[in-house]
Design an enzyme around this catalytic site. Sequence first.
Site, PDB file in Angstrom:
ATOM      1  N   ASP A   1      90.653   2.196 -22.662  1.00 22.11           N
ATOM      2  CA  ASP A   1      89.772   1.530 -21.711  1.00 22.11           C
ATOM      3  C   ASP A   1      88.662   0.851 -22.505  1.00 22.11           C
ATOM      4  O   ASP A   1      88.023   1.489 -23.347  1.00 22.11           O
ATOM      5  CB  ASP A   1      89.177   2.583 -20.757  1.00 22.11           C
ATOM      6  CG  ASP A   1      89.021   2.058 -19.338  1.00 22.11           C
ATOM      7  OD1 ASP A   1      88.452   0.969 -19.187  1.00 22.11           O
ATOM      8  OD2 ASP A   1      89.452   2.745 -18.397  1.00 22.11           O
TER       9      ASP A   1
ATOM     10  N   ASP B   1      87.538  -3.113 -18.457  1.00 27.13           N
ATOM     11  CA  ASP B   1      86.721  -2.770 -17.294  1.00 27.13           C
ATOM     12  C   ASP B   1      85.930  -3.995 -16.794  1.00 27.13           C
ATOM     13  O   ASP B   1      85.274  -4.677 -17.590  1.00 27.13           O
ATOM     14  CB  ASP B   1      85.738  -1.666 -17.741  1.00 27.13           C
ATOM     15  CG  ASP B   1      85.055  -0.976 -16.587  1.00 27.13           C
ATOM     16  OD1 ASP B   1      85.746  -0.296 -15.817  1.00 27.13           O
ATOM     17  OD2 ASP B   1      83.822  -1.102 -16.491  1.00 27.13           O
TER      18      ASP B   1
ATOM     19  N   GLU C   1      90.488  -5.725 -15.488  1.00 29.10           N
ATOM     20  CA  GLU C   1      90.077  -5.344 -14.132  1.00 29.10           C
ATOM     21  C   GLU C   1      89.146  -6.442 -13.621  1.00 29.10           C
ATOM     22  O   GLU C   1      88.113  -6.712 -14.236  1.00 29.10           O
ATOM     23  CB  GLU C   1      89.355  -3.996 -14.136  1.00 29.10           C
ATOM     24  CG  GLU C   1      89.081  -3.515 -12.718  1.00 29.10           C
ATOM     25  CD  GLU C   1      87.880  -2.586 -12.585  1.00 29.10           C
ATOM     26  OE1 GLU C   1      87.827  -1.829 -11.617  1.00 29.10           O
ATOM     27  OE2 GLU C   1      86.979  -2.637 -13.449  1.00 29.10           O
TER      28      GLU C   1
ATOM     29  N   HIS D   1      91.643   5.689 -10.534  1.00 30.78           N
ATOM     30  CA  HIS D   1      90.566   6.670 -10.437  1.00 30.78           C
ATOM     31  C   HIS D   1      89.434   6.221  -9.503  1.00 30.78           C
ATOM     32  O   HIS D   1      88.489   6.977  -9.294  1.00 30.78           O
ATOM     33  CB  HIS D   1      90.010   6.943 -11.831  1.00 30.78           C
ATOM     34  CG  HIS D   1      89.371   5.725 -12.422  1.00 30.78           C
ATOM     35  ND1 HIS D   1      90.091   4.607 -12.790  1.00 30.78           N
ATOM     36  CD2 HIS D   1      88.079   5.433 -12.670  1.00 30.78           C
ATOM     37  CE1 HIS D   1      89.263   3.691 -13.238  1.00 30.78           C
ATOM     38  NE2 HIS D   1      88.031   4.161 -13.186  1.00 30.78           N
ATOM     39  N   ASP D   2      89.490   4.993  -9.005  1.00 28.68           N
ATOM     40  CA  ASP D   2      88.451   4.486  -8.099  1.00 28.68           C
ATOM     41  C   ASP D   2      88.913   4.435  -6.646  1.00 28.68           C
ATOM     42  O   ASP D   2      88.141   4.032  -5.765  1.00 28.68           O
ATOM     43  CB  ASP D   2      88.045   3.062  -8.494  1.00 28.68           C
ATOM     44  CG  ASP D   2      87.368   2.995  -9.854  1.00 28.68           C
ATOM     45  OD1 ASP D   2      86.680   3.970 -10.218  1.00 28.68           O
ATOM     46  OD2 ASP D   2      87.530   1.970 -10.544  1.00 28.68           O
TER      47      ASP D   2
HETATM   48  C1  GLC Z   1      85.201  -0.056 -13.081  1.00 28.55           C
HETATM   49  C2  GLC Z   1      85.696   1.359 -13.276  1.00 28.55           C
HETATM   50  C3  GLC Z   1      84.820   2.280 -12.486  1.00 28.55           C
HETATM   51  C4  GLC Z   1      83.415   2.162 -13.019  1.00 28.55           C
HETATM   52  C5  GLC Z   1      82.940   0.710 -13.050  1.00 28.55           C
HETATM   53  C6  GLC Z   1      81.749   0.571 -13.952  1.00 28.55           C
HETATM   54  O1  GLC Z   1      85.317  -0.487 -11.787  1.00 28.55           O
HETATM   55  O2  GLC Z   1      87.049   1.444 -12.921  1.00 28.55           O
HETATM   56  O3  GLC Z   1      85.256   3.601 -12.516  1.00 28.55           O
HETATM   57  O4  GLC Z   1      82.546   2.916 -12.231  1.00 28.55           O
HETATM   58  O5  GLC Z   1      83.902  -0.170 -13.542  1.00 28.55           O
HETATM   59  O6  GLC Z   1      82.120   0.740 -15.287  1.00 28.55           O
END
Ligand code: GLC
Length: 567
Positions: A106, A208, A266, A338-339
Amino acid sequence: MGNRTEQTAATPWWKRSVVYQIYPRSFCDGNGDGIGDLRGIIGKLDHLQALGIDVVWLSPVYASPNDDNGYDISDYRAIMPEFGTMADFDEMLDGLHRRGIKLMMDLVVNHTSDEHDWFVQACRSCDNPYRDYYIWRAPREDGSEPNNWESAFGGSAWQFHEPTGEYYLHLFSKKQPDLNWDNPKVREEVYDLMHFWLRKGVDGFRMDVINMIAKTPGLPDAPVCDPSSRWQPAFTTAADEDRLLLYLREMKERVLSHYDIITVGETPTVTTRLGLALTHQETGALHMLFQFEHMDLDHQGSKWMGRELDLYELKRVTSRWQTELAVHGWNSLYLSNHDQPRPVSRFGDDEEYRVESAKLLATFLHLQQGTPFIYQGEELGMTNVRFDSIDDYRDIETLNMYRIAVHERGEDPQQVLSWIHAKSRDNARTPFQWDDSEHAGFSTVRPWIGVNPNYRYVNAAQALADPDSVFRYYRCLIELRKAHAILVDGRYDLLNDTPDEVFAFTRTLGEQRLLVALNFSPDTVPWRRPDRLELGPVLIGNLPDEPAVSDGVVSLRPYEARVWWVG
Ligand code: GLC
Ligand code: CA
């Protein structure tokens, strides 16, 4: 079919792969302190191999004060002591590689932790050399925040720093200050740390919130969507596409193009137009993206204000991404991470039809064109959890929302808990359910977050022993993808004129064609298959026997998923 073989040979490995996400805090505790760790993962590599996945995406394991469970990094080159040591990391990487599994790290570089040395230095004075690593602005004349942007975790996205008299920007928690990507030194630092991990032998990055790195010049106010609040959702306004493309092109040239790796960005709020630009096979910087349109379909304004999924909308969104990225781009496929809440609770039925609907969703995931991502526990059909008290929740987003809703806005606590039951990120973060022993075999002591009470019957030991388990079905889908190029390379076409509850589509490669029929409802639904599609042998289905067919009308049973070869 020479043509097919040729296409397959030219298809890069990351298109043929299935990825499995590990959230290390919740996967397996190797040293009995209640927190998942690297030694725990090392002990469970055989589970991954048994499932048949090709790549692991590991959520952050870097040094972090854990304000956001590792997504707030204080040292990009060190392992979080709770998770183990660099030697443990190397052993895990080696163990994966020996099993033919690649590792995707990540990469969290939109922001750092406020405890990262760069930020500590930046806070010393306005002319510190690290000051410009972050985004600082003077207060407005009345002393207030520089604009109306809301942090993704609630409240203003600006935090005032008393000693130096300026605000810094944090799109997430105030312990996650945003990096200033316009500063070439910041970009150099990021490229350096990427080389550090790639030289160690990791096989790629999940990036991320990568579309947020370049901020719109002038940092303009976001449009008002919630007139009752001073703060407004800022992602769309904050992100500058032109400079994003520029920076990622630079990253490709400086880092990515030098290795044979897998990359996924992401990208909340991304459109198909930008998605295509980012993943374009010649000019794009990334292989694929996590887009969010299908995840937002059961939101009403905010994610906490839920509504029922409308299957028509899911068909529309899925088909648009499938079609628009088909020729020159590439899709990632996911229902869970995980979100997100657990898909079987969210889009299926986590009681009577838990197994059937988990398999239906698995079929939907693996039969689209793209690279499938499975989130830990999804392969067991793990469900959402319903803790009775807010004290049992751990996630910063959940806790902030509860505080603002209950203590600042005076909402009914039971009402707010019901939103949390449906949508909290902690639904995905309860410990992995390995067996039916105390603490679900995750740890020998009470874990950092409660175990879902259904571990007694939803667990990996049960799933391996039961020939009809959700796990076995996932394994079968993964094998099929390896056996049939059509699952990877076949073109996707939506079938129109289906009942509201049925999602049906075809995949086509050369002379071959598959028909996928998915009944997303707890009722039996008659579905007339198109006359031109003669049903041949079954590729896979989630019920043991054939559905009744008469006069071209197939009676799809509750949550039935079936895939046929068609002539
Ligand atoms: C992304 C991650 C999440 C995190 C956010 C800030 O969305 O998947 O878990 O809280 O970024 O890093
Ligand atoms: Ca531990």
